[in-house]
Design a protein around this motif. Structure first.
Motif, PDB file in Angstrom:
ATOM      1  N   UNK A  47       0.814  -1.220   0.000  1.00 48.07           N
ATOM      2  CA  UNK A  47       0.000   0.000   0.000  1.00 48.07           C
ATOM      3  C   UNK A  47       0.847   1.271   0.000  1.00 48.07           C
ATOM      4  N   UNK A  48       2.144   1.098   0.091  1.00 49.55           N
ATOM      5  CA  UNK A  48       3.032   2.264   0.133  1.00 49.55           C
ATOM      6  C   UNK A  48       3.264   2.810  -1.262  1.00 49.55           C
ATOM      7  N   UNK A  49       3.192   4.127  -1.391  1.00 48.81           N
ATOM      8  CA  UNK A  49       3.478   4.765  -2.672  1.00 48.81           C
ATOM      9  C   UNK A  49       4.970   5.067  -2.737  1.00 48.81           C
ATOM     10  N   UNK A  50       5.708   4.370  -3.577  1.00 47.28           N
ATOM     11  CA  UNK A  50       7.166   4.575  -3.619  1.00 47.28           C
ATOM     12  C   UNK A  50       7.580   5.921  -4.205  1.00 47.28           C
ATOM     13  N   UNK A  51       6.644   6.596  -4.865  1.00 50.23           N
ATOM     14  CA  UNK A  51       6.966   7.873  -5.506  1.00 50.23           C
ATOM     15  C   UNK A  51       6.216   9.045  -4.879  1.00 50.23           C
ATOM     16  N   UNK A  52       5.732   8.848  -3.671  1.00 49.44           N
ATOM     17  CA  UNK A  52       4.917   9.893  -3.022  1.00 49.44           C
ATOM     18  C   UNK A  52       5.695  11.183  -2.806  1.00 49.44           C
ATOM     19  N   UNK A  53       6.976  11.070  -2.556  1.00 46.92           N
ATOM     20  CA  UNK A  53       7.782  12.261  -2.256  1.00 46.92           C
ATOM     21  C   UNK A  53       8.721  12.640  -3.399  1.00 46.92           C
ATOM     22  N   UNK A  54       8.576  11.992  -4.545  1.00 47.92           N
ATOM     23  CA  UNK A  54       9.471  12.303  -5.654  1.00 47.92           C
ATOM     24  C   UNK A  54       9.228  13.734  -6.134  1.00 47.92           C
TER      25      UNK A  54
ATOM     26  N   UNK B 103       3.521  13.326 -14.226  1.00 53.91           N
ATOM     27  CA  UNK B 103       2.674  12.541 -13.332  1.00 53.91           C
ATOM     28  C   UNK B 103       2.119  11.294 -14.002  1.00 53.91           C
ATOM     29  N   UNK B 104       1.884  11.365 -15.310  1.00 54.20           N
ATOM     30  CA  UNK B 104       1.398  10.176 -16.028  1.00 54.20           C
ATOM     31  C   UNK B 104       2.448   9.071 -15.982  1.00 54.20           C
ATOM     32  N   UNK B 105       3.698   9.458 -16.143  1.00 51.34           N
ATOM     33  CA  UNK B 105       4.784   8.473 -16.089  1.00 51.34           C
ATOM     34  C   UNK B 105       4.839   7.807 -14.717  1.00 51.34           C
ATOM     35  N   UNK B 106       4.739   8.611 -13.677  1.00 52.26           N
ATOM     36  CA  UNK B 106       4.827   8.053 -12.329  1.00 52.26           C
ATOM     37  C   UNK B 106       3.566   7.271 -11.954  1.00 52.26           C
ATOM     38  N   UNK B 107       2.437   7.612 -12.525  1.00 50.54           N
ATOM     39  CA  UNK B 107       1.228   6.805 -12.295  1.00 50.54           C
ATOM     40  C   UNK B 107       1.419   5.392 -12.838  1.00 50.54           C
ATOM     41  N   UNK B 108       2.051   5.301 -14.002  1.00 51.84           N
ATOM     42  CA  UNK B 108       2.328   3.978 -14.555  1.00 51.84           C
ATOM     43  C   UNK B 108       3.345   3.222 -13.703  1.00 51.84           C
ATOM     44  N   UNK B 109       4.382   3.908 -13.252  1.00 53.09           N
ATOM     45  CA  UNK B 109       5.391   3.260 -12.423  1.00 53.09           C
ATOM     46  C   UNK B 109       4.795   2.718 -11.125  1.00 53.09           C
ATOM     47  N   UNK B 110       3.840   3.421 -10.569  1.00 54.79           N
ATOM     48  CA  UNK B 110       3.187   2.949  -9.338  1.00 54.79           C
ATOM     49  C   UNK B 110       2.453   1.627  -9.584  1.00 54.79           C
ATOM     50  N   UNK B 111       1.801   1.511 -10.736  1.00 55.46           N
ATOM     51  CA  UNK B 111       1.008   0.326 -11.027  1.00 55.46           C
ATOM     52  C   UNK B 111       1.868  -0.927 -11.179  1.00 55.46           C
ATOM     53  N   UNK B 112       3.069  -0.748 -11.755  1.00 58.68           N
ATOM     54  CA  UNK B 112       3.893  -1.921 -12.050  1.00 58.68           C
ATOM     55  C   UNK B 112       5.023  -2.097 -11.044  1.00 58.68           C
ATOM     56  N   UNK B 113       5.122  -1.209 -10.079  1.00 58.83           N
ATOM     57  CA  UNK B 113       6.272  -1.227  -9.179  1.00 58.83           C
ATOM     58  C   UNK B 113       6.412  -2.544  -8.433  1.00 58.83           C
ATOM     59  N   UNK B 114       5.355  -3.002  -7.801  1.00 61.35           N
ATOM     60  CA  UNK B 114       5.434  -4.198  -6.959  1.00 61.35           C
ATOM     61  C   UNK B 114       5.770  -5.442  -7.760  1.00 61.35           C
ATOM     62  N   UNK B 115       5.362  -5.448  -9.030  1.00 58.21           N
ATOM     63  CA  UNK B 115       5.626  -6.632  -9.864  1.00 58.21           C
ATOM     64  C   UNK B 115       7.103  -6.787 -10.207  1.00 58.21           C
ATOM     65  N   UNK B 116       7.863  -5.717 -10.046  1.00 55.83           N
ATOM     66  CA  UNK B 116       9.273  -5.762 -10.437  1.00 55.83           C
ATOM     67  C   UNK B 116      10.229  -5.825  -9.246  1.00 55.83           C
ATOM     68  N   UNK B 117       9.685  -6.034  -8.074  1.00 57.58           N
ATOM     69  CA  UNK B 117      10.561  -6.198  -6.919  1.00 57.58           C
ATOM     70  C   UNK B 117      11.140  -7.604  -6.902  1.00 57.58           C
ATOM     71  N   UNK B 118      12.331  -7.708  -6.385  1.00 59.47           N
ATOM     72  CA  UNK B 118      12.997  -9.010  -6.268  1.00 59.47           C
ATOM     73  C   UNK B 118      12.849  -9.476  -4.822  1.00 59.47           C
ATOM     74  N   UNK B 119      12.276 -10.668  -4.658  1.00 55.11           N
ATOM     75  CA  UNK B 119      11.981 -11.174  -3.312  1.00 55.11           C
ATOM     76  C   UNK B 119      13.032 -12.230  -2.934  1.00 55.11           C
ATOM     77  N   UNK B 120      13.634 -12.007  -1.771  1.00 59.10           N
ATOM     78  CA  UNK B 120      14.670 -12.939  -1.313  1.00 59.10           C
ATOM     79  C   UNK B 120      14.702 -12.949   0.212  1.00 59.10           C
ATOM     80  N   UNK B 121      14.464 -14.148   0.767  1.00 56.48           N
ATOM     81  CA  UNK B 121      14.490 -14.352   2.225  1.00 56.48           C
ATOM     82  C   UNK B 121      13.613 -13.350   2.969  1.00 56.48           C
ATOM     83  N   UNK B 122      12.361 -13.328   2.560  1.00 51.11           N
ATOM     84  CA  UNK B 122      11.356 -12.474   3.203  1.00 51.11           C
ATOM     85  C   UNK B 122      11.668 -10.986   3.122  1.00 51.11           C
TER      86      UNK B 122
END
Length: 560
Positions: free
Chosen positions: A208-215, A225-244
């Motif tokens: 639920x955190x907006x990674x670009x809220x303070x950009x 803002x259109x660019x950052x709106x798109x980045x918000x939508x896909x941000x979580x899908x591009x995170x790398x998950x390792x050991x929780x």
């Protein structure tokens, strides 16, 4: 000559004025009086000339009637006074309202060297007071001196003071002290299987955190803002998950198009974007290294909060997402191949704009900046590649003038601005080094045209103090315009880009030119021949040195 103030009848010298009913006493009847009814009314005359109606106010009467005598006279004068005061008040109110709206109430002197004065500039600062005194122009208004010999004397003085001295490069520890936060964010080692300087950074937010809220780029510009709106939508899908834990890929550019403005950098940027292996920042010109990290949003608005390095790194998230997808593919992991995608950044101010240094760095030596942009870029990216596009500095200056001047553009106006700028530059080099003048914020903001941007060799020599010559590709706009295919092949080879199909190459090389001169500017015609001759003389010693450094006489621009 006597007159009756009540009925305006001309009195003869021996006339007792008995025909005036009103002058006879209190029993006078206005309805019966022919004079009061307007019959046989005689205008007031002085020496056989008809008087103006205001002259009646000066006529005195000996009658003691309360309204018709003394107060009648005073009332007329008072009305005239009140009328004048009302008109004056309306004029002042109109001036104040329109002046406040258009910023005309406090008009700065055209020779004021405070930052952000009227030209693209910075905020005024008291620390500059010692240097301002050196740049006060002489009382002669050189804007009106249009003869070549007079201005040539100024150019000769400037030429006699030119001296190219190698600057002292600051050590790494000094840079760390100036930008501790930047050094805490960017590591000194990067992923080995990527051409770009990339690394993984732990992300501590949740879904639920907006990674670009303070950009700051997103906050201050609606365009992004259109660019950052798109980045918000896909941000979580591009995170790398390792050991929780969650990690995001961070990247800096592999190469920079660092200059110069009005030299074809936009066209080069647009063509490189079409290459399948090239990605750019979400914004063409972030101006982070030169302006945003110091809190400069628009040059005329002064300082704001400084943009942290995280805001700059956010601009490369789109490219980082694609690089991460390649890095995590099975083929790359199994064969150990390197990712071929490279990231670029194209702020045309990077090469020359160090105007903000005086507000942040104290230990100056004789007015020269102790730290330059390239010092910090090299500290993080010693292997970065740099592309510079140049053109004849005389034509560049005229193009720059046509692009940025807002009103009253003409060849004559350009000539006067050139003459005034030369006088200001002469005043600086008489007391300071060439480098101190080129990087002096106050002087650069005072000059009506940006003469200093065309002193290419001064900036290039400073970049060569930290980067090797084989890391810098210098192109000419004239060559790019005449043989697009050749210059683009030079760029592809310099960036180690793979071969293209004929269709891809045709798409890149045959696209229409970008950011060409506007039709309304073309209608103004070329600069005056005298202006061109003056600028040729001014830039000649700098072009000569540039041709020597690059071992290429084409940079003398003799045929243009």
């Amino acid at each position: 000559m006597r007159y009756c103030i009540n009925c305006c009848i001309h009195l003869l010298p021996n006339d007792l004025h008995r025909q005036c009913f009103r002058c006879r006493g209190p029993d006078h009847n206005n309805q019966k009086c022919p004079v009061c009814r307007g019959e046989n009314k005689i205008p007031l005359y002085t020496d056989s000339k008809q008087m103006k109606w205001l002259a009646v106010l000066e006529v005195r009467t000996d009658h003691c009637e309360s309204w018709n005598g003394f107060f009648c006279l005073r009332k007329g004068k008072l009305c005239s006074l009140m009328f004048g005061l009302i008109i004056m008040t309306l004029v002042m109110v109109s001036y104040i309202l329109t002046g406040a709206k258009h910023g005309l109430l406090l008009i700065p002197s055209p020779f004021h060297y405070g930052a952000f004065a009227s030209n693209p500039s910075l905020m005024d600062n008291e620390s500059l007071s010692d240097m301002k005194d050196y740049y006060q122009p002489s009382k002669m208004n050189i804007s009106y001196v249009k003869d070549y010999p007079s201005i040539k004397l100024i150019i000769d003085t400037i030429t006699s003071k030119i001296e190219f001295i190698t600057r002292q490069r600051p050590d790494l520890e000094e840079l760390r002290k100036q930008e501790p936060h930047m050094f805490s964010v960017i590591p000194n080692k990067f992923l080995p299987n990527s051409k770009n300087p990339c690394w993984y950074e732990e992300y501590r937010g949740n879904t639920t955190t907006d990674p670009y809220a303070t950009n700051s780029y997103a906050l201050y510009s609606k365009r992004f803002r259109i660019i950052f709106d798109y980045l918000r939508k896909v941000f979580w899908n591009h995170l790398y998950h390792y050991k929780d834990k969650h990690y995001r890929l961070r990247c800096l550019p592999h190469f920079y198009i660092i200059g110069q403005p009005k030299c074809g950098t936009t066209d080069l940027y647009d063509r490189l974007r079409l290459h399948p292996d090239v990605r750019f920042s979400a914004i063409k010109e972030p101006h982070w290294w030169t302006r945003k990290r110091f809190g400069i949003i628009r040059l005329r608005d002064g300082f704001h909060d400084r943009y942290p390095v995280e805001d700059y790194l956010d601009l490369f998230d789109l490219a980082a997402h694609q690089i991460q997808s390649v890095l995590q593919s099975d083929a790359v992991r199994e064969r150990g191949k390197r990712n071929n995608i490279i990231i670029g950044e194209a702020s045309a101010s990077t090469m020359w704009d160090n105007n903000a240094w005086i507000f942040f760095y104290d230990n100056s030596t004789e007015g020269e900046p102790p730290f330059l942009i390239q010092d910090f870029i090299h500290a993080f990216q010693p292997n970065a590649k740099l592309i510079i596009m140049l053109r004849d500095p005389v034509e560049r200056l005229y193009s720059d003038y046509l692009y940025f001047a807002s009103a009253n553009k003409s060849a004559e106006d350009f000539h006067e601005k050139v003459a005034e700028s030369l006088q200001l530059f002469e005043g600086c080099v008489l007391d300071f080094s060439l480098r101190a003048c080129v990087y002096n914020n106050s002087l650069n903001n005072a000059m009506p045209v940006r003469l200093q941007v065309g002193l290419y060799v001064v900036y290039l020599l400073d970049w060569l103090t930290v980067f090797n010559k084989d890391q810098i590709l210098v192109l000419r706009l004239e060559d790019h315009a005449s043989n697009m295919r050749y210059t683009m092949h030079m760029v592809f080879q310099f960036l180690d880009l793979g071969p293209l199909s004929e269709k891809q190459e045709a798409l890149i090389t045959k696209s229409p030119a970008s950011n060409t001169r506007r039709p309304e500017d073309r209608s103004l015609g070329p600069m005056l021949p005298t202006t061109k001759a003056i600028l040729r003389d001014f830039y000649r010693p700098f072009n000569t040195k540039l041709a020597q450094v690059l071992f290429d006489d084409a940079f003398l621009w003799k045929r243009t």
